[in-house]
Design a protein around this motif. Sequence first.
Motif, PDB file in Angstrom:
ATOM      1  N   ASP A   1      52.162  46.845  41.269  1.00 51.83           N
ATOM      2  CA  ASP A   1      53.519  47.097  41.763  1.00 51.83           C
ATOM      3  C   ASP A   1      53.527  47.911  43.055  1.00 51.83           C
ATOM      4  N   GLY A   2      52.353  48.363  43.515  1.00 53.92           N
ATOM      5  CA  GLY A   2      52.262  49.091  44.770  1.00 53.92           C
ATOM      6  C   GLY A   2      52.726  50.528  44.725  1.00 53.92           C
ATOM      7  N   ARG A   3      52.991  51.078  43.537  1.00 54.57           N
ATOM      8  CA  ARG A   3      53.530  52.437  43.443  1.00 54.57           C
ATOM      9  C   ARG A   3      52.446  53.504  43.349  1.00 54.57           C
ATOM     10  N   HIS A   4      51.244  53.120  42.984  1.00 52.07           N
ATOM     11  CA  HIS A   4      50.159  54.084  42.810  1.00 52.07           C
ATOM     12  C   HIS A   4      48.868  53.540  43.404  1.00 52.07           C
ATOM     13  N   TYR A   5      47.961  54.469  43.652  1.00 50.55           N
ATOM     14  CA  TYR A   5      46.621  54.124  44.115  1.00 50.55           C
ATOM     15  C   TYR A   5      45.628  54.874  43.243  1.00 50.55           C
ATOM     16  N   LEU A   6      44.679  54.142  42.656  1.00 49.36           N
ATOM     17  CA  LEU A   6      43.718  54.724  41.732  1.00 49.36           C
ATOM     18  C   LEU A   6      42.331  54.717  42.344  1.00 49.36           C
ATOM     19  N   THR A   7      41.589  55.788  42.128  1.00 55.68           N
ATOM     20  CA  THR A   7      40.230  55.868  42.643  1.00 55.68           C
ATOM     21  C   THR A   7      39.251  56.110  41.497  1.00 55.68           C
ATOM     22  N   ALA A   8      38.043  55.569  41.662  1.00 53.65           N
ATOM     23  CA  ALA A   8      36.949  55.873  40.744  1.00 53.65           C
ATOM     24  C   ALA A   8      36.046  56.871  41.455  1.00 53.65           C
ATOM     25  N   ASN A   9      35.973  58.086  40.917  1.00 51.17           N
ATOM     26  CA  ASN A   9      35.294  59.186  41.591  1.00 51.17           C
ATOM     27  C   ASN A   9      33.906  59.380  41.001  1.00 51.17           C
ATOM     28  N   TRP A  10      32.910  58.995  41.772  1.00 52.22           N
ATOM     29  CA  TRP A  10      31.530  59.029  41.303  1.00 52.22           C
ATOM     30  C   TRP A  10      31.034  60.460  41.162  1.00 52.22           C
ATOM     31  N   GLY A  11      31.354  61.317  42.123  1.00 54.43           N
ATOM     32  CA  GLY A  11      31.008  62.732  42.027  1.00 54.43           C
ATOM     33  C   GLY A  11      29.607  63.093  42.466  1.00 54.43           C
ATOM     34  N   ARG A  12      29.015  62.308  43.383  1.00 53.76           N
ATOM     35  CA  ARG A  12      27.639  62.589  43.815  1.00 53.76           C
ATOM     36  C   ARG A  12      27.546  63.862  44.653  1.00 53.76           C
ATOM     37  N   ASN A  13      26.357  64.461  44.651  1.00 48.73           N
ATOM     38  CA  ASN A  13      26.047  65.624  45.474  1.00 48.73           C
ATOM     39  C   ASN A  13      25.347  65.122  46.732  1.00 48.73           C
ATOM     40  N   PHE A  14      26.057  65.055  47.855  1.00 47.64           N
ATOM     41  CA  PHE A  14      25.502  64.466  49.063  1.00 47.64           C
ATOM     42  C   PHE A  14      24.471  65.357  49.743  1.00 47.64           C
ATOM     43  N   ALA A  15      24.390  66.614  49.319  1.00 46.16           N
ATOM     44  CA  ALA A  15      23.383  67.508  49.893  1.00 46.16           C
ATOM     45  C   ALA A  15      22.029  67.365  49.205  1.00 46.16           C
ATOM     46  N   ALA A  16      22.001  66.695  48.058  1.00 40.53           N
ATOM     47  CA  ALA A  16      20.748  66.562  47.307  1.00 40.53           C
ATOM     48  C   ALA A  16      19.776  65.644  48.040  1.00 40.53           C
ATOM     49  N   THR A  17      18.501  65.902  47.845  1.00 43.93           N
ATOM     50  CA  THR A  17      17.462  65.127  48.527  1.00 43.93           C
ATOM     51  C   THR A  17      16.726  64.174  47.599  1.00 43.93           C
ATOM     52  N   ASN A  18      17.083  64.130  46.315  1.00 42.95           N
ATOM     53  CA  ASN A  18      16.440  63.189  45.398  1.00 42.95           C
ATOM     54  C   ASN A  18      17.477  62.626  44.446  1.00 42.95           C
TER      55      ASN A  18
ATOM     56  N   SER B   1      45.014  59.175  39.694  1.00 48.42           N
ATOM     57  CA  SER B   1      46.217  58.435  40.052  1.00 48.42           C
ATOM     58  C   SER B   1      46.944  59.161  41.166  1.00 48.42           C
ATOM     59  N   VAL B   2      47.216  58.449  42.251  1.00 49.08           N
ATOM     60  CA  VAL B   2      47.988  59.000  43.356  1.00 49.08           C
ATOM     61  C   VAL B   2      49.319  58.273  43.414  1.00 49.08           C
TER      62      VAL B   2
ATOM     63  N   ASN C   1      51.463  62.050  46.350  1.00 49.00           N
ATOM     64  CA  ASN C   1      51.107  63.172  45.480  1.00 49.00           C
ATOM     65  C   ASN C   1      50.086  62.759  44.430  1.00 49.00           C
ATOM     66  N   LEU C   2      49.211  63.690  44.104  1.00 48.00           N
ATOM     67  CA  LEU C   2      48.267  63.500  42.999  1.00 48.00           C
ATOM     68  C   LEU C   2      49.013  63.770  41.699  1.00 48.00           C
ATOM     69  N   VAL C   3      49.040  62.765  40.800  1.00 50.64           N
ATOM     70  CA  VAL C   3      49.877  62.922  39.612  1.00 50.64           C
ATOM     71  C   VAL C   3      49.127  62.834  38.289  1.00 50.64           C
ATOM     72  N   GLY C   4      47.869  62.438  38.289  1.00 49.24           N
ATOM     73  CA  GLY C   4      47.196  62.322  36.997  1.00 49.24           C
ATOM     74  C   GLY C   4      45.706  62.188  37.149  1.00 49.24           C
TER      75      GLY C   4
ATOM     76  N   PHE D   1      47.419  52.951  31.356  1.00 53.72           N
ATOM     77  CA  PHE D   1      48.121  53.463  32.533  1.00 53.72           C
ATOM     78  C   PHE D   1      49.604  53.175  32.408  1.00 53.72           C
ATOM     79  N   ASP D   2      50.437  54.150  32.753  1.00 52.59           N
ATOM     80  CA  ASP D   2      51.887  53.998  32.726  1.00 52.59           C
ATOM     81  C   ASP D   2      52.366  53.766  34.157  1.00 52.59           C
ATOM     82  N   PRO D   3      52.752  52.541  34.510  1.00 58.77           N
ATOM     83  CA  PRO D   3      53.160  52.275  35.889  1.00 58.77           C
ATOM     84  C   PRO D   3      54.371  53.083  36.338  1.00 58.77           C
ATOM     85  N   ALA D   4      55.191  53.524  35.404  1.00 58.95           N
ATOM     86  CA  ALA D   4      56.395  54.268  35.774  1.00 58.95           C
ATOM     87  C   ALA D   4      56.088  55.716  36.141  1.00 58.95           C
ATOM     88  N   THR D   5      55.227  56.359  35.353  1.00 64.71           N
ATOM     89  CA  THR D   5      54.981  57.787  35.556  1.00 64.71           C
ATOM     90  C   THR D   5      53.650  58.091  36.236  1.00 64.71           C
ATOM     91  N   GLY D   6      52.720  57.148  36.191  1.00 67.86           N
ATOM     92  CA  GLY D   6      51.388  57.414  36.717  1.00 67.86           C
ATOM     93  C   GLY D   6      50.466  58.078  35.719  1.00 67.86           C
TER      94      GLY D   6
END
Length: 454
Positions: A274-291, A304-305, A320-323, A371-376
């Motif tokens: 519906d175009g009301r939210h944008y969802l991300t999958a956050n891997w959470g890597r440490n980019f400073a690590a060397t191995n 959920s944004v 806004n970040l909502v969930g 996921f609730d499309p109305a509330t996020g």
Amino acid sequence: MNGPILAAATFAIAFSLAAPDSTQAAGGAKAASEILGRVSASRIAVISDGDFLAQTYGTAELAPREAGYRDLLTIMSQAENKIVTRSIPISNSVTSAPEILALTKDGRTAFVTERLGERPEGGKRIGDLPPGRRLFAVDLSDSAPRLSATIEIEAFPEALSISPDGESIAVVSNTPEASFVQIVAYRNGRFGHLARFDLADLGVTGSAPAPRGGVTATNVHWHPSGRFLAVNINTQSRVAFFEVIGGDDAPMLRPWGNVVKVGADPFVGRFTPDGRHYLTANWGRNFAATNLEGRIPQTPSTISVRLANPAESHRPARHNLVGAAETDFSSEGIAISPDGRLVATVNMRGTAFPPGSARFHRNASVTLLSFDPATGAISKRADYSFEGVLPEGGAFDRTGDHFLVTVFQGHDGSLPEAGPGLEVFRVEKGDRPTLSRLGRVPLPHGAHHVDLAP
């Protein structure tokens, strides 16, 4: 990559299509034809990287030539009560986000981009692979897929997205000097005007002592309206939104609202239907690590944004970040069901580690969320494990009744039904949605993303 991109032959395999039994519970391995016969899609496309092994991330050694692996685009479709599978060599790389493959809505064209280029003669290590610079269009309208167009873009492309009308392709690239959003026109089987936008010129900058000031764009996705683009800046844990203005042959970008801080390392993302939210999958890597041990995290999440309402043009756009909801370890791919009520992430867990590591897992997983499309509001339902190494991309079918996951390779000594391919789940809907495993469709080594045409 083992051979020219225009290698002559494609090949076809026809499976007999058994009558599906929609009430049968998932059990042992089923014929690929029966599994695919349940899926609601006119075409299924899978991209495979033949240069990498799972352990290449740790050893930097490419797959041996004698293994015979190839970079392939595999297309599966139904014809005269059969599942017909055809493949064509197309250069690609698993080192990017899964979002380097997409099908047009009519299923007649597939677009692929390559983060790393074709393996040179004698190439044995990651460093031997040249930067990728090409965007490919593959014509699927005839019985055999055919490379119909190629265009050179900025080096190291990470992800692409097709506009809702199918006439523009957005691609993000990260060169040593800058991060770019590119919009390429595509009509009548040909690429047209290419527009390039430096993210720094659009206000996305960084001051870190790293290439591009620490800015790396790993995902681009087109809003269902065709008016906006989202770009994930995973190294800064942010998502930027842009409005696309001007004509198709002379598009321009301007910031749309605020840049949103999300979870750590938002590698990929999706607008809701519906175009009301944008969802991300956050891997959470440490980019400073060397191995590998230091870089791979154990605390991913899905965010959920809530987006600004484009109809409220009299107000400054404010997102806004909502969930938020935790998923499983090393979440990479993300998909949203057609009705927007279910979200799935594809989680590698510890399958990237060698068996001797304390963090090694034999099983990966899919996390199913409501996921609730109305509330996020977003909430985790459960994790569903399966055997396999480095699963990355995933997609729901047309009705949302099935979920498909790519598996890059099997473990040493594993049976064919636990090797590279598509892991297929049935989605049990209702107040308490669940997944039921149907089985795996074997595919060439290196499968890392899948897309479906209705």
